[in-house]
Structures are given as structure tokens and as C-alpha cells.
Design a protein around this motif. Sequence first.
Motif, PDB file in Angstrom:
ATOM      1  N   ARG A   2      16.804   1.145  20.205  1.00  0.00           N
ATOM      2  CA  ARG A   2      16.450   2.562  20.148  1.00  0.00           C
ATOM      3  C   ARG A   2      17.166   3.250  18.987  1.00  0.00           C
ATOM      4  N   GLU A   3      18.418   2.908  18.758  1.00  0.00           N
ATOM      5  CA  GLU A   3      19.166   3.517  17.656  1.00  0.00           C
ATOM      6  C   GLU A   3      18.542   3.148  16.314  1.00  0.00           C
ATOM      7  N   ALA A   4      18.168   1.866  16.147  1.00  0.00           N
ATOM      8  CA  ALA A   4      17.546   1.440  14.893  1.00  0.00           C
ATOM      9  C   ALA A   4      16.195   2.110  14.703  1.00  0.00           C
ATOM     10  N   MET A   5      15.457   2.278  15.781  1.00  0.00           N
ATOM     11  CA  MET A   5      14.153   2.921  15.673  1.00  0.00           C
ATOM     12  C   MET A   5      14.293   4.406  15.363  1.00  0.00           C
ATOM     13  N   ALA A   6      15.311   5.029  15.935  1.00  0.00           N
ATOM     14  CA  ALA A   6      15.550   6.442  15.659  1.00  0.00           C
ATOM     15  C   ALA A   6      15.876   6.655  14.189  1.00  0.00           C
ATOM     16  N   ALA A  55       0.818  -1.218   0.000  1.00  0.00           N
ATOM     17  CA  ALA A  55       0.000   0.000   0.000  1.00  0.00           C
ATOM     18  C   ALA A  55       0.850   1.265   0.000  1.00  0.00           C
ATOM     19  N   GLY A  56       2.174   1.102  -0.044  1.00  0.00           N
ATOM     20  CA  GLY A  56       3.064   2.252  -0.159  1.00  0.00           C
ATOM     21  C   GLY A  56       3.576   2.803   1.153  1.00  0.00           C
ATOM     22  N   HIS A  57       3.354   2.103   2.249  1.00  0.00           N
ATOM     23  CA  HIS A  57       3.829   2.584   3.543  1.00  0.00           C
ATOM     24  C   HIS A  57       5.282   2.164   3.774  1.00  0.00           C
ATOM     25  N   ASP A  58       5.987   2.952   4.567  1.00  0.00           N
ATOM     26  CA  ASP A  58       7.393   2.700   4.896  1.00  0.00           C
ATOM     27  C   ASP A  58       7.422   1.830   6.148  1.00  0.00           C
ATOM     28  N   VAL A  59       7.894   0.581   6.001  1.00  0.00           N
ATOM     29  CA  VAL A  59       7.803  -0.394   7.095  1.00  0.00           C
ATOM     30  C   VAL A  59       9.183  -0.891   7.482  1.00  0.00           C
ATOM     31  N   VAL A  60       9.429  -0.969   8.791  1.00  0.00           N
ATOM     32  CA  VAL A  60      10.601  -1.652   9.318  1.00  0.00           C
ATOM     33  C   VAL A  60      10.106  -2.702  10.299  1.00  0.00           C
ATOM     34  N   VAL A  61      10.636  -3.907  10.171  1.00  0.00           N
ATOM     35  CA  VAL A  61      10.237  -5.021  11.038  1.00  0.00           C
ATOM     36  C   VAL A  61      11.362  -5.310  12.019  1.00  0.00           C
ATOM     37  N   PHE A  62      11.049  -5.243  13.306  1.00  0.00           N
ATOM     38  CA  PHE A  62      11.976  -5.637  14.356  1.00  0.00           C
ATOM     39  C   PHE A  62      11.598  -7.065  14.760  1.00  0.00           C
ATOM     40  N   ALA A  63      12.538  -7.997  14.638  1.00  0.00           N
ATOM     41  CA  ALA A  63      12.205  -9.396  14.907  1.00  0.00           C
ATOM     42  C   ALA A  63      13.363 -10.111  15.580  1.00  0.00           C
ATOM     43  N   GLY A  64      13.014 -11.130  16.356  1.00  0.00           N
ATOM     44  CA  GLY A  64      14.034 -11.961  16.974  1.00  0.00           C
ATOM     45  C   GLY A  64      14.542 -12.997  15.988  1.00  0.00           C
ATOM     46  N   GLY A  65      15.860 -13.227  15.999  1.00  0.00           N
ATOM     47  CA  GLY A  65      16.458 -14.216  15.109  1.00  0.00           C
ATOM     48  C   GLY A  65      17.428 -13.596  14.132  1.00  0.00           C
ATOM     49  N   ARG A  66      17.600 -14.269  12.992  1.00  0.00           N
ATOM     50  CA  ARG A  66      18.510 -13.798  11.954  1.00  0.00           C
ATOM     51  C   ARG A  66      17.870 -14.063  10.600  1.00  0.00           C
ATOM     52  N   GLY A  67      18.193 -13.206   9.617  1.00  0.00           N
ATOM     53  CA  GLY A  67      17.621 -13.412   8.300  1.00  0.00           C
ATOM     54  C   GLY A  67      18.038 -12.340   7.326  1.00  0.00           C
ATOM     55  N   GLN A  68      17.245 -12.173   6.273  1.00  0.00           N
ATOM     56  CA  GLN A  68      17.582 -11.250   5.203  1.00  0.00           C
ATOM     57  C   GLN A  68      17.427  -9.803   5.657  1.00  0.00           C
ATOM     58  N   THR A  70      15.966  -7.324   3.935  1.00  0.00           N
ATOM     59  CA  THR A  70      14.661  -6.753   3.573  1.00  0.00           C
ATOM     60  C   THR A  70      13.666  -7.875   3.333  1.00  0.00           C
ATOM     61  N   PHE A  71      12.381  -7.520   3.387  1.00  0.00           N
ATOM     62  CA  PHE A  71      11.323  -8.495   3.113  1.00  0.00           C
ATOM     63  C   PHE A  71      10.179  -7.762   2.431  1.00  0.00           C
ATOM     64  N   HIS A  72       9.970  -8.057   1.140  1.00  0.00           N
ATOM     65  CA  HIS A  72       8.896  -7.412   0.366  1.00  0.00           C
ATOM     66  C   HIS A  72       8.929  -5.889   0.505  1.00  0.00           C
ATOM     67  N   GLY A  73      10.128  -5.327   0.525  1.00  0.00           N
ATOM     68  CA  GLY A  73      10.264  -3.881   0.608  1.00  0.00           C
ATOM     69  C   GLY A  73      10.376  -3.342   2.020  1.00  0.00           C
ATOM     70  N   ALA A  74      10.089  -4.174   3.033  1.00  0.00           N
ATOM     71  CA  ALA A  74      10.248  -3.734   4.427  1.00  0.00           C
ATOM     72  C   ALA A  74      11.684  -3.966   4.869  1.00  0.00           C
ATOM     73  N   ARG A  75      12.250  -3.024   5.614  1.00  0.00           N
ATOM     74  CA  ARG A  75      13.587  -3.201   6.160  1.00  0.00           C
ATOM     75  C   ARG A  75      13.510  -4.064   7.410  1.00  0.00           C
ATOM     76  N   MET A  76      14.551  -4.870   7.637  1.00  0.00           N
ATOM     77  CA  MET A  76      14.562  -5.792   8.772  1.00  0.00           C
ATOM     78  C   MET A  76      15.622  -5.376   9.793  1.00  0.00           C
ATOM     79  N   PHE A  77      15.245  -5.429  11.070  1.00  0.00           N
ATOM     80  CA  PHE A  77      16.209  -5.290  12.162  1.00  0.00           C
ATOM     81  C   PHE A  77      16.079  -6.555  13.004  1.00  0.00           C
ATOM     82  N   TRP A  78      17.141  -7.358  12.995  1.00  0.00           N
ATOM     83  CA  TRP A  78      17.123  -8.623  13.718  1.00  0.00           C
ATOM     84  C   TRP A  78      17.791  -8.460  15.082  1.00  0.00           C
ATOM     85  N   ALA A  79      17.206  -9.056  16.087  1.00  0.00           N
ATOM     86  CA  ALA A  79      17.724  -8.926  17.447  1.00  0.00           C
ATOM     87  C   ALA A  79      17.856 -10.299  18.083  1.00  0.00           C
TER      88      ALA A  79
END
Length: 322
Positions: free
Chosen positions: A65-69, A31-44, A46-55
Amino acid sequence: MRIALVSETFTPADDPSARVTREVAVRLTAAGHDVVVFAGGRGQATFHGARMFWASRMTPVSAVREAMALSRPDVCHLLDPHRLGLKAAEAADRLGVPTLVLEPRRWGPGVDLEHHHPGLRDEALHDRWARVHAPDGGRLVVLHDGPLDRRKVVGRLATVARLPGVRLVALGDGAGADHLRAAGAKVVPRATGVERARCLATADVLVQPRKKAAYAPVLLEALASGVPVVAFDSGTATRAVRHEENGLLVTTDRGGKALARAVARLAASPDLRFTLAAQARASVADRTWDDAVADLLERHYPRLVGSGPTAARELRVEGIPH
């Protein structure tokens, strides 16, 4: 809109929280929204255009906090938060980002009506599971979908498996698999994609033995497949299952024997079971994943955008277990 989604797990994991987050992320980015996914584990990355932050468990709040900023979200949406969710909530609070946790009574998952439908029912497979050609054949096929590693869950399933006239089929694996086999259950350790959808549609009843599952997309998937549900009155079941209309609900203050009695009731009442099955798919026809995400965008997210740090502190603990 810039949206941070926070989940304890994500693809390639296939547990309910991971699946819900995946479906929401795909539709938000489409739908054109800017998405970042914070998730536990490890992986790629990006996912379908969403940026990934793995923890990991050791990732400090400062790194979250730094990644969210850097991502500067308008809204931080926590899905079934636990360890990572609490870190993200603290980070968002420090940054003044409005944070949302929705209880299942307010918002629930959607379902893919094309992927899950009664036409996938396999009568030959059903007959094998039901043991129609055995002396004690023609059993009610009761399906469970999920890991078999929680003692109480396995105990409740074993009680169902021992019911006369019932054959439990468990899609999943874990330490309790052998215990269920000993109780007479059929265990299918790995079933994904179309095969899993076929198994769901082939069951006579789906049973949900967990009391504290915040999200259980499988309940809607079973209903979309024309399969009635027996579940505890909690989580997704509070929205999806209507007692004696498309399934049976058991209050959470009752135990595994009460759940088994509800299953036994359907085994003894084919007319009731057929009535529930006939109404199952129509009961979720207005809860596709597109509907579920539209609900977030039209009703839940807008009330937070621009609400400021004070509202963020008030909403940060909404629905988070204390």
C-alpha cells in the motif's frame, strides 16, 4: 496515465504471466505512460522506464500500500492474480484506486509476428524429431512448451506421447521430464529466443494440456508460426483457437484421453491438419502486442479512470478467484 501492473512473476522469469506483463509494460512506457510494476521475486530497480516494486511471500499489505501510494496510479491492473495480486487489490481498495482483472474472454495476450513466423521452420530438425528414417518414422511432431512439474499436465502429455504415429517434443524441464522420456518423448530442457521460435515453427501441432492457464502466449506464437493448436477450451484458447478452423478445442470437463483423441485425429487426417495450418497465421494477424495494449488503453483503462473508490470496490473482485 499512471498505471500499476501487478504480476506474481517478472523478468528474468519466462512463464506466461511474466511475459505478458513484460510486453505490456514495454509498450505502455514507450507510449509515454507512467508505469510501476509490482512483481514477486527480486531484480532490477527499473525496466524499460517502468519502476519496479519487488515483493516476497512475507511482504505485508502495508508495504504494498505504501509503494502504491507513492506511485499514485490511476489504474491498478492485476494480471493472473494470486498471493501478491490479492495484496495489491486490498492495498488499491484502501487507497481508492480502481482495480482491473480481465478474464481471458475479455482480453488476451498479443504476439510478435516478426519473431514468430512459418519461415523459421527447420525441415532437417523436423525430420529428426519425426524419425523419418526409422522403420516407424514419419511421425506427427506434437510440441508442448512449458514446465514439466505438474502431475496432471505430465500425465496428459504422456498419454499423447504414447499415441501411435506421434512424437511428442517437450520444451521445458521439471520433475516429469524422465516420465515423458520413458513414454517416448523428446525433452528439450532449455530453448529461448530464436531457438525457441524455431522449435515452435518446426512442430506440426502445438498441444496445451493445462486447463487453468489464464494466459498462454505460446498459443498465439504457434498460430503465428503456422502451427495449429490442440487445447482445452479455457484461458487464452477461448479467444485464439477457433475449433476446426485453426485448431481443435476440447471442453474442460473432458480429461487427458479426450485431448489425446484430438491429437490422434490430426495424426490420422493430414488434409485437416494442413487446412488448419494454412489458416493459423492469418487468424492472429490482428492480435499483435501493439493491438493488445491499444485495447487496454482505448477500451479497458478509460472506463476506470476517475471512477472513484466505490467503483474500485466493485471491480476489485472481477475475475479474481474466490
